[in-house]
Design an enzyme around this catalytic site. Structure first.
Site, mmCIF file in Angstrom:
data_model
loop_
_atom_site.group_PDB
_atom_site.id
_atom_site.type_symbol
_atom_site.label_atom_id
_atom_site.label_comp_id
_atom_site.label_asym_id
_atom_site.label_seq_id
_atom_site.Cartn_x
_atom_site.Cartn_y
_atom_site.Cartn_z
ATOM 1 N N GLY A 25 1.439 -0.942 0.414
ATOM 2 C CA GLY A 25 0.591 -0.126 -0.144
ATOM 3 C C GLY A 25 0.988 1.170 -0.077
ATOM 4 N N GLY A 27 -0.182 4.282 -0.071
ATOM 5 C CA GLY A 27 -1.487 5.980 0.677
ATOM 6 C C GLY A 27 -0.601 6.203 1.480
ATOM 7 C CG PHE A 28 -1.953 9.638 3.756
ATOM 8 C CD1 PHE A 28 -1.452 11.004 3.088
ATOM 9 C CD2 PHE A 28 -3.516 10.010 2.948
ATOM 10 C CE1 PHE A 28 -1.963 12.266 2.887
ATOM 11 C CE2 PHE A 28 -3.688 11.018 2.730
ATOM 12 C CZ PHE A 28 -3.377 12.306 2.386
ATOM 13 N N GLY A 29 0.027 5.802 5.082
ATOM 14 C CA GLY A 29 0.211 5.162 5.324
ATOM 15 C C GLY A 29 1.783 4.513 5.071
ATOM 16 C CB VAL A 93 -0.770 -7.979 -1.698
ATOM 17 C CG1 VAL A 93 -0.884 -8.804 -0.594
ATOM 18 C CG2 VAL A 93 0.263 -7.300 -2.244
ATOM 19 C CD GLU A 189 -13.952 17.299 2.595
ATOM 20 O OE1 GLU A 189 -13.030 17.157 3.062
ATOM 21 O OE2 GLU A 189 -14.081 15.934 1.237
ATOM 22 C CG ASP A 318 -8.137 4.623 6.820
ATOM 23 O OD1 ASP A 318 -7.619 5.997 7.675
ATOM 24 O OD2 ASP A 318 -8.531 5.097 5.826
ATOM 25 C CD GLN A 345 -1.660 14.250 10.283
ATOM 26 O OE1 GLN A 345 -0.096 14.611 10.695
ATOM 27 N NE2 GLN A 345 -0.824 15.290 9.326
HETATM 28 C C1 LIG Z 1 -13.107 11.631 -0.657
HETATM 29 C C2 LIG Z 1 -12.460 11.055 1.010
HETATM 30 C C3 LIG Z 1 -11.431 11.962 1.250
HETATM 31 C C4 LIG Z 1 -11.263 11.961 2.782
HETATM 32 N N1 LIG Z 1 -10.248 13.469 3.235
HETATM 33 C C5 LIG Z 1 -9.436 13.613 3.975
HETATM 34 C C6 LIG Z 1 -9.641 14.921 4.690
HETATM 35 O O1 LIG Z 1 -9.937 15.712 4.332
HETATM 36 N N2 LIG Z 1 -9.470 14.105 5.680
HETATM 37 C C7 LIG Z 1 -7.923 13.667 6.661
HETATM 38 O O2 LIG Z 1 -6.959 13.830 7.217
HETATM 39 N N3 LIG Z 1 -8.393 12.650 5.935
HETATM 40 C C8 LIG Z 1 -8.584 12.425 4.848
HETATM 41 N N4 LIG Z 1 -9.947 10.729 4.334
HETATM 42 C C9 LIG Z 1 -8.873 10.113 4.359
HETATM 43 C C10 LIG Z 1 -8.062 9.485 4.180
HETATM 44 O O3 LIG Z 1 -7.080 9.417 2.839
HETATM 45 C C11 LIG Z 1 -7.157 7.711 4.897
HETATM 46 O O4 LIG Z 1 -7.586 7.789 6.200
HETATM 47 C C12 LIG Z 1 -6.196 7.853 4.331
HETATM 48 O O5 LIG Z 1 -5.889 7.875 3.330
HETATM 49 C C13 LIG Z 1 -5.640 6.017 5.061
HETATM 50 O O6 LIG Z 1 -4.084 6.272 4.716
HETATM 51 P P1 LIG Z 1 -3.868 4.607 4.233
HETATM 52 O O7 LIG Z 1 -2.082 4.511 4.313
HETATM 53 O O8 LIG Z 1 -4.292 3.809 5.093
HETATM 54 O O9 LIG Z 1 -4.664 3.852 3.248
HETATM 55 P P2 LIG Z 1 -4.623 4.778 1.585
HETATM 56 O O10 LIG Z 1 -4.259 5.857 1.324
HETATM 57 O O11 LIG Z 1 -6.820 4.435 1.738
HETATM 58 O O12 LIG Z 1 -4.173 3.663 0.648
HETATM 59 C C14 LIG Z 1 -3.637 2.465 0.088
HETATM 60 C C15 LIG Z 1 -3.772 1.868 -0.071
HETATM 61 O O13 LIG Z 1 -3.199 0.891 -0.379
HETATM 62 C C16 LIG Z 1 -3.120 0.125 -1.507
HETATM 63 N N5 LIG Z 1 -3.581 -1.414 -1.396
HETATM 64 C C17 LIG Z 1 -4.920 -1.334 -0.916
HETATM 65 N N6 LIG Z 1 -5.166 -3.552 -1.369
HETATM 66 C C18 LIG Z 1 -4.044 -3.617 -1.979
HETATM 67 C C19 LIG Z 1 -3.151 -4.371 -2.501
HETATM 68 N N7 LIG Z 1 -4.262 -5.466 -2.666
HETATM 69 N N8 LIG Z 1 -2.449 -4.817 -2.992
HETATM 70 C C20 LIG Z 1 -2.219 -3.494 -3.440
HETATM 71 N N9 LIG Z 1 -2.224 -2.565 -3.130
HETATM 72 C C21 LIG Z 1 -3.046 -2.662 -2.448
HETATM 73 C C22 LIG Z 1 -4.661 0.783 -2.641
HETATM 74 O O14 LIG Z 1 -3.990 1.227 -3.939
HETATM 75 C C23 LIG Z 1 -3.461 2.445 -2.007
HETATM 76 O O15 LIG Z 1 -2.916 3.118 -2.218
HETATM 77 C C24 LIG Z 1 -10.586 10.812 3.271
HETATM 78 C C25 LIG Z 1 -10.719 9.667 2.139
HETATM 79 C C26 LIG Z 1 -11.384 9.369 1.080
HETATM 80 C C27 LIG Z 1 -12.115 8.668 0.588
#
Ligand SMILES: Cc1cc2nc3c(=O)[nH]c(=O)nc-3n(C[C@H](O)[C@H](O)[C@H](O)COP(=O)(O)OP(=O)(O)OC[C@H]3O[C@@H](n4cnc5c(N)ncnc54)[C@H](O)[C@@H]3O)c2cc1C
Length: 442
Positions: A25, A27-29, A93, A189, A318, A345
């Site tokens: 992943g 994303g942010f984490g 994955v 939003e 998340d 965050q």
């Molecule tokens: C529309 C929207 C608006 C938001 N607005 C805000 C905001 O204003 N402020 C705020 O703080 N938070 C906001 N959030 C929440 C924030 O985006 C999430 O809390 C944050 O992205 C969590 O980070 P993460 O790394 O856990 O997951 P994510 O950022 O979701 O990253 C997960 C990653 O894992 C990858 N992935 C998933 N499954 C697989 C797999 N099987 N194999 C390979 N890769 C995979 C995905 O492609 C993705 O890139 C918002 C969320 C959404 C949906």
């Protein structure tokens, strides 16, 4: 030895001698964990099913035509290109073999010594997956494209019917009714932005319909909008939504969604566009490792974010159920530990923490204490220049909150070019009240 040979032998040596950290992943984490491992004596592999990092907090602006996809996203490969201890793999994955310590991709396995699961969430239709075809949620760039096209097409169809005098007013009304299910941050939003889009950006584009007459209906099963915010801010947000002419229905459950609209509180509401922002479910990562999860599917982790019985596996962001103490911006520690909210965050801070922990483990030194959260508060935008801010020790709303929201979001946008373009677009939109990205895909 040529440069290519040198790089090749360096990579081979690295893979053989260094502990292998696999991050699933970007994303942010995942991304912040990868960055925090720069220069560490480990060999990192970041796997994502998409080739880009998406700045989700601004996704609603892509869905409503203010920003384009490339302004809120960046290729993972180029974001991490200067980090020479990392490989980026594009792939989905499908599982993890915790005995063999390999991550399963469709075609092959990737071995790990440390595994970081950061796979985020997906929308939860509460057992009605068939609704997803009619009422898309906003998670990816393709969702944003789909929603933007759906909204713009509704206006186009209404104009067509009105221009050719083909329809009764009720069909046009249905086309110009936009329903949002869920009044958390995303629903609020989207509702406020759609309202302003129809009242301002599209107001003068049509000759036969009045885009300003579009009805934006926001439904929430809880007793107030922004249920996770203090009540005073929910009230202010609702008042501002109503000023923007959004109809807000709280304590109202949507029980059916079909091509004709929705049923809420037993009443049918005709609507051509229904958008879903009502709930999320964690990725299936918990099932991959056969680990205990909460009712949203999040992996329950230890205080150092490792998975019980698997000190080499971590879950963050998340997809993890993390309970930790926090400190607010004044440094005051919380009395009770709290469940980390599903926002950026915690994911960022957890990613950095796990990277630090891995560095300590690899160096064989005493690891840091349990994870604690630096709680900077919550911000939600309600329209073009209004937001609500809960900094824990201070709550306020209006333009000052919006200004903080804008600065924070620009600061965290990945890459200078994105920041610059977003600033320019916001400036233009502010001055002209227009939306740029209004071309429909073929
Ligand atoms: C529309 C929207 C608006 C938001 N607005 C805000 C905001 O204003 N402020 C705020 O703080 N938070 C906001 N959030 C929440 C924030 O985006 C999430 O809390 C944050 O992205 C969590 O980070 P993460 O790394 O856990 O997951 P994510 O950022 O979701 O990253 C997960 C990653 O894992 C990858 N992935 C998933 N499954 C697989 C797999 N099987 N194999 C390979 N890769 C995979 C995905 O492609 C993705 O890139 C918002 C969320 C959404 C949906």
């Amino acid at each position: 030895m040529t440069e290519a040979e040198k790089t090749h032998s360096y990579k081979e040596e690295r893979a053989l001698t260094r502990p292998r950290v696999v991050i699933v992943g970007g994303g942010f984490g995942g991304l912040y964990a990868a960055r925090a491992l720069a220069g560490a004596p480990v060999s990192v592999t970041l796997i994502d099913k998409r080739n880009y990092h998406l700045f989700r907090p601004l996704l609603y602006q892509a869905a409503t035509g203010l920003l384009s996809a490339d302004e809120i996203s960046g290729p993972l490969r180029s974001i991490l290109s200067r980090q020479n201890n990392i490989d980026v793999l594009l792939g989905e994955v499908t599982g993890v073999d915790t005995q063999k310590r390999v991550v399963r991709l469709e075609q092959h396995d990737v071995p790990y010594d440390f595994l970081i699961l950061a796979t985020g969430v997906q929308y939860n239709y509460f057992g009605h997956d068939e609704w997803s075809r009619i009422a898309p949620g906003l998670v990816s760039l393709s969702d944003a494209d789909r929603i933007r096209a759906k909204v713009l097409l509704a206006f186009e169809r209404a104009e067509e019917l009105a221009a050719l005098e083909l329809a009764q007013t009720t069909s046009i009304q249905k086309l110009l009714t936009f329903v949002l299910v869920g009044a958390g941050t995303v629903g609020v939003e989207m509702a406020s932005t759609l309202a302003e889009m129809s009242r301002m950006a599209l107001a003068h584009d049509f000759h036969h319909i009045d885009a300003r007459s579009a009805r934006i209906l926001l439904y929430e099963a809880a007793a107030r909008v922004l249920p996770s915010y203090p009540e005073v801010l929910s009230t202010k947000a609702q008042r501002h939504l109503e000023q923007l002419d959004v109809k807000v229905y709280t304590s109202t459950r949507v029980t059916s969604i079909d091509a004709d609209g929705i049923i809420a509180n037993g009443q049918r509401v005709p609507a051509a566009t229904v958008l879903w922002a009502a709930g999320v479910l964690a990725s299936p990562a918990g099932r991959w490792i056969n680990s205990a999860t909460d009712k949203s599917g999040r992996i329950i982790v230890n205080s150092d974010l490792s998975v019980p019985d698997h000190p080499e596996i971590f879950a963050i962001g998340d997809t993890a159920h993390v309970v930790a103490h926090s400190r607010n911006l004044l440094g005051i520690k919380s009395n009770e530990p709290m469940l980390m909210p599903g926002v950026a965050q915690p994911a960022i801070q957890e990613g950095r923490y796990v990277a630090r922990l891995i560095r300590y483990r690899v160096a064989g030194t005493k690891p840091p204490g349990p994870f604690w959260y630096w709680d900077k508060g919550d911000l939600a935008i309600v329209g073009r220049t209004y937001a609500v801010a809960d900094l824990r020790f201070l709550r306020f709303s209006g333009f000052p909150a919006w200004l903080i929201w804008a600065v924070v979001h620009i600061y965290f946008l990945i890459g200078f070019a994105n920041r610059f373009f977003v600033l320019v677009q916001w400036g233009l939109a502010f001055l002209t009240k227009r939306r740029r990205v209004r071309v429909l895909p073929e």
